[in-house]
Design an enzyme around this catalytic site. Structure first.
Site, PDB file in Angstrom:
ATOM      1  N   ASP A  34       9.265 -33.071   8.810  1.00  0.00           N
ATOM      2  CA  ASP A  34       8.156 -33.359   9.719  1.00  0.00           C
ATOM      3  C   ASP A  34       7.563 -32.091  10.336  1.00  0.00           C
ATOM      4  OD1 ASP A  34      10.367 -32.793  11.167  1.00  0.00           O
ATOM      5  OD2 ASP A  34      10.174 -34.479  12.571  1.00  0.00           O
ATOM      6  N   HIS A 238       2.049 -10.147  -7.840  1.00  0.00           N
ATOM      7  CA  HIS A 238       2.210 -10.895  -6.597  1.00  0.00           C
ATOM      8  C   HIS A 238       3.670 -10.953  -6.151  1.00  0.00           C
ATOM      9  CE1 HIS A 238      -1.944 -13.009  -6.905  1.00  0.00           C
ATOM     10  NE2 HIS A 238      -2.023 -11.729  -6.626  1.00  0.00           N
ATOM     11  N   ASP A 255       0.660  -3.971  -0.418  1.00  0.00           N
ATOM     12  CA  ASP A 255      -0.626  -4.682  -0.413  1.00  0.00           C
ATOM     13  C   ASP A 255      -0.546  -5.673   0.733  1.00  0.00           C
ATOM     14  OD1 ASP A 255      -2.886  -6.214  -0.821  1.00  0.00           O
ATOM     15  OD2 ASP A 255      -2.558  -6.494  -2.976  1.00  0.00           O
ATOM     16  N   ASP A 266      -7.672  -6.392   3.401  1.00  0.00           N
ATOM     17  CA  ASP A 266      -6.915  -6.483   2.129  1.00  0.00           C
ATOM     18  C   ASP A 266      -6.770  -5.072   1.566  1.00  0.00           C
ATOM     19  OD1 ASP A 266      -5.799  -7.097  -0.306  1.00  0.00           O
ATOM     20  OD2 ASP A 266      -7.563  -8.135  -1.092  1.00  0.00           O
ATOM     21  N   HIS A 345      -5.934  -7.029 -14.225  1.00  0.00           N
ATOM     22  CA  HIS A 345      -6.772  -7.756 -13.257  1.00  0.00           C
ATOM     23  C   HIS A 345      -8.137  -7.091 -13.127  1.00  0.00           C
ATOM     24  CE1 HIS A 345      -6.083  -4.727 -10.082  1.00  0.00           C
ATOM     25  NE2 HIS A 345      -4.799  -4.760 -10.382  1.00  0.00           N
ATOM     26  N   HIS A 349     -13.030  -7.988  -5.548  1.00  0.00           N
ATOM     27  CA  HIS A 349     -13.502  -9.334  -5.207  1.00  0.00           C
ATOM     28  C   HIS A 349     -14.229  -9.250  -3.880  1.00  0.00           C
ATOM     29  CE1 HIS A 349     -10.062  -9.456  -2.402  1.00  0.00           C
ATOM     30  NE2 HIS A 349      -9.362  -8.934  -3.377  1.00  0.00           N
ATOM     31  N   HIS A 356     -10.153 -13.873  -1.145  1.00  0.00           N
ATOM     32  CA  HIS A 356     -11.018 -13.900  -2.334  1.00  0.00           C
ATOM     33  C   HIS A 356     -12.213 -14.737  -1.906  1.00  0.00           C
ATOM     34  CE1 HIS A 356      -7.312 -13.048  -5.083  1.00  0.00           C
ATOM     35  NE2 HIS A 356      -7.636 -12.039  -4.319  1.00  0.00           N
ATOM     36  N   GLU A 380     -10.158  -2.011  -6.269  1.00  0.00           N
ATOM     37  CA  GLU A 380      -8.699  -1.952  -6.344  1.00  0.00           C
ATOM     38  C   GLU A 380      -8.143  -1.820  -7.764  1.00  0.00           C
ATOM     39  OE1 GLU A 380      -6.672  -5.734  -5.560  1.00  0.00           O
ATOM     40  OE2 GLU A 380      -8.576  -6.575  -4.893  1.00  0.00           O
ATOM     41  N   TYR A 384      -0.060  -0.572 -14.282  1.00  0.00           N
ATOM     42  CA  TYR A 384       1.264  -1.179 -14.140  1.00  0.00           C
ATOM     43  C   TYR A 384       1.972  -1.075 -15.487  1.00  0.00           C
ATOM     44  CZ  TYR A 384      -1.776  -3.107 -10.585  1.00  0.00           C
ATOM     45  OH  TYR A 384      -2.701  -3.247  -9.591  1.00  0.00           O
ATOM     46  N   ARG A 408      -1.416   0.779  -7.431  1.00  0.00           N
ATOM     47  CA  ARG A 408      -2.748   0.222  -7.134  1.00  0.00           C
ATOM     48  C   ARG A 408      -3.248   0.892  -5.867  1.00  0.00           C
ATOM     49  NH1 ARG A 408      -1.644  -4.667  -7.424  1.00  0.00           N
ATOM     50  NH2 ARG A 408      -1.267  -5.367  -5.304  1.00  0.00           N
ATOM     51  N   GLU A 410      -6.348   0.162  -3.103  1.00  0.00           N
ATOM     52  CA  GLU A 410      -7.345  -0.863  -2.760  1.00  0.00           C
ATOM     53  C   GLU A 410      -8.012  -0.553  -1.427  1.00  0.00           C
ATOM     54  OE1 GLU A 410      -5.743  -4.838  -2.103  1.00  0.00           O
ATOM     55  OE2 GLU A 410      -7.735  -5.708  -2.422  1.00  0.00           O
TER      56      GLU A 410
HETATM   57  N1  GLY Z   1      -3.870  -9.181  -2.119  1.00  0.00           N
HETATM   58  C1  GLY Z   1      -4.663  -9.908  -3.003  1.00  0.00           C
HETATM   59  C2  GLY Z   1      -5.661  -9.067  -3.652  1.00  0.00           C
HETATM   60  O1  GLY Z   1      -5.606  -7.860  -3.561  1.00  0.00           O
HETATM   61  O2  GLY Z   1      -6.577  -9.544  -4.243  1.00  0.00           O
HETATM   62 MN    MN Z   2      -4.745  -6.773  -1.980  1.00  0.00          MN
HETATM   63 MN    MN Z   3      -7.709  -7.591  -3.115  1.00  0.00          MN
END
Ligand code: GLY
Ligand code: MN
Ligand code: MN
Length: 429
Positions: A34, A238, A255, A266, A345, A349, A356, A380, A384, A408, A410
């Site tokens: 609950d 992720h 990240d 982000d 990727h 975005h 996103h 970004e 990898y 990465r 970003e």
């Molecule tokens: N942390 C999600 C992205 O970088 O899109």
């Molecule tokens: Mn990110």
């Molecule tokens: Mn991102």
């Protein structure tokens, strides 16, 4: 902010003319038994109202003589509110949120038809709540069945995304201020995390320091599950377990972004746990950084969305060719996506109320979105090289010295009249 919400509704209503738009709040979700997850309003709903409760529906009926903005909400219920918290209620929905009319959500089926029966179309996004989708379809079917007697009624449902999301894509001054706040907190957290990192610490300790700052500075918390990935964990895009002890000579990829007032940062940075890159790490880092800087340079009003990605991919592929990770002709490698085992990727975005964020990237098969001032996006790129990576067909096995490196970088970027502003410039690269 109420004036701004009103202005957004007016802008939307001007676009839909003699139609009715319907937006459903987010629903609550069970965490276990609950206990529920923290409620988070649906972004479209919030954008139009600032209203923060579940079990609510907005109806915008620009053609209605009195009730252009109608809210259906949970009624006041002192007993329930003792347990689950304050509700605005029907009366205050008018006073505080400016609705022309408000009803209990229990009255939706009874009241909704009168806001639809003179509309040319219904603007509604078929969402995840199947039951509510069916409610809307049922009303529509009923109105179609009786169209002949009335001579009016919605002859189609159009997806509201196509009118609302272009609005959300370009941020107002008030939104930009909230974005700056969310991003500045994220910047502070990243800088602290880097200083706090040392060999022997666990990834979750870094996560805790970051999320402590998010909340301490008035943020809601993380905008998405924080990724604190040391060593080869960085090759899992992720990775959120964050439970490994970090070693010297490894990289740490963080990240993480703060959510403040519904808006999100982000940021990703990758740096050596012990403060010093190995030569291999430095080589790959410099390559990703070069791709990121060249991609950033393409963030200019008038440029195509895809130019950012294409630029990053070309720099990365060129670099990987030089290092012998890829072999062949650069144009063919790009066309055949032979780089994908190492860069799987997209380069960014839209960023805003959603991490996103809403907004199209393409409209028409070959027509990419053109950048315009007020848009906010991420840039970004990464590389990898998982320990067990399989090269694309016809490509060489990767030399052991590159394996286990994941990087990465970003940033969050505002498109301006004259180019762009890197909102996350406060975290060193
Ligand atoms: N942390 C999600 C992205 O970088 O899109
Ligand atoms: Mn990110
Ligand atoms: Mn991102």
């Amino acid at each position: 902010m109420q004036a701004e919400y009103r202005q957004r509704r007016e802008q939307l209503m001007a676009k839909i003319g003699n139609s009715t738009a319907i937006f459903r709040s987010a629903t609550t979700a069970v965490m276990h038994n609950d206990v529920e997850y923290n409620f988070r309003q649906d972004s479209d709903f919030f954008y139009l109202t600032g209203f923060n409760e579940p079990e609510a529906v907005v109806v915008l009926a620009p053609h209605h003589s009195e009730h252009r903005f109608v809210l259906f909400v949970q009624p006041k219920d002192p007993e329930k509110e003792t347990w689950t918290g304050y509700r605005v209620g029907v009366e205050a929905a008018k006073e505080l949120y400016g609705a022309d009319e408000a009803y209990s959500i229990a009255e939706l089926n009874e009241k909704l038809p009168k806001y639809l029966e003179k509309a040319d179309r219904i603007y509604y996004h078929l969402g995840r709540d199947e039951k509510f989708n069916n409610t809307i379809l049922k009303h529509w079917r009923g109105l179609i069945a009786t169209y002949g007697k009335r001579g009016t009624g919605p002859i189609a449902i159009e997806d509201s995304n196509f009118v609302l999301h272009p609005m959300r894509l370009v941020k107002s001054q008030a939104e930009l201020e909230l974005m700056r706040k969310a991003i500045n907190i994220s910047v502070e957290a990243h800088n602290h995390a880097r200083e706090f990192t040392q060999p022997g610490r666990y990834e979750y300790e870094i996560q805790a320091e970051i999320e402590h700052i998010f909340r301490l500075r008035g943020g809601v918390g993380p905008a998405y599950p924080s990724i604190v990935a040391s060593g080869a964990n960085a090759c899992v895009l992720h990775y959120i377990e964050n439970d490994r002890q970090m070693q010297d000579n490894e990289l740490l990829l963080i990240d993480a972004g703060c959510c403040y007032g519904y808006y999100n940062g982000d940021i990703t940075r990758t740096f050596p746990v012990g403060g010093k890159f190995t030569p291999e790490q430095k080589t790959i880092y410099d390559l990703v950084l070069s791709a990121q800087l060249q991609a950033l340079a393409q963030v200019q009003p008038g440029n195509s969305w895809n130019l950012i990605h294409d630029t990053a991919v070309r720099v990365l592929v060129e670099g990987m060719l030089d290092l012998g990770i890829l072999q062949g002709n650069i144009d063919e490698l790009i066309k055949e996506e032979k780089y994908k085992p190492y860069y799987m990727h997209r380069t960014g975005h839209w960023l805003g109320l959603d991490v996103h964020d809403a907004g199209m990237y393409k409209q028409g098969e070959e027509t990419w979105q053109i950048l315009q001032p007020g848009q906010i996006l991420t840039v970004e790129p990464g590389i990898y090289i998982a320990p067990n990576v399989k090269p694309a067909e016809g490509q060489p096995e990767v030399d052991n010295r590159w394996r286990g490196i994941g990087i990465r970088i970003e940033d969050n970027v505002l498109v301006t009249e004259s180019g762009h502003e890197v909102l996350t410039a406060g975290v060193p690269k």
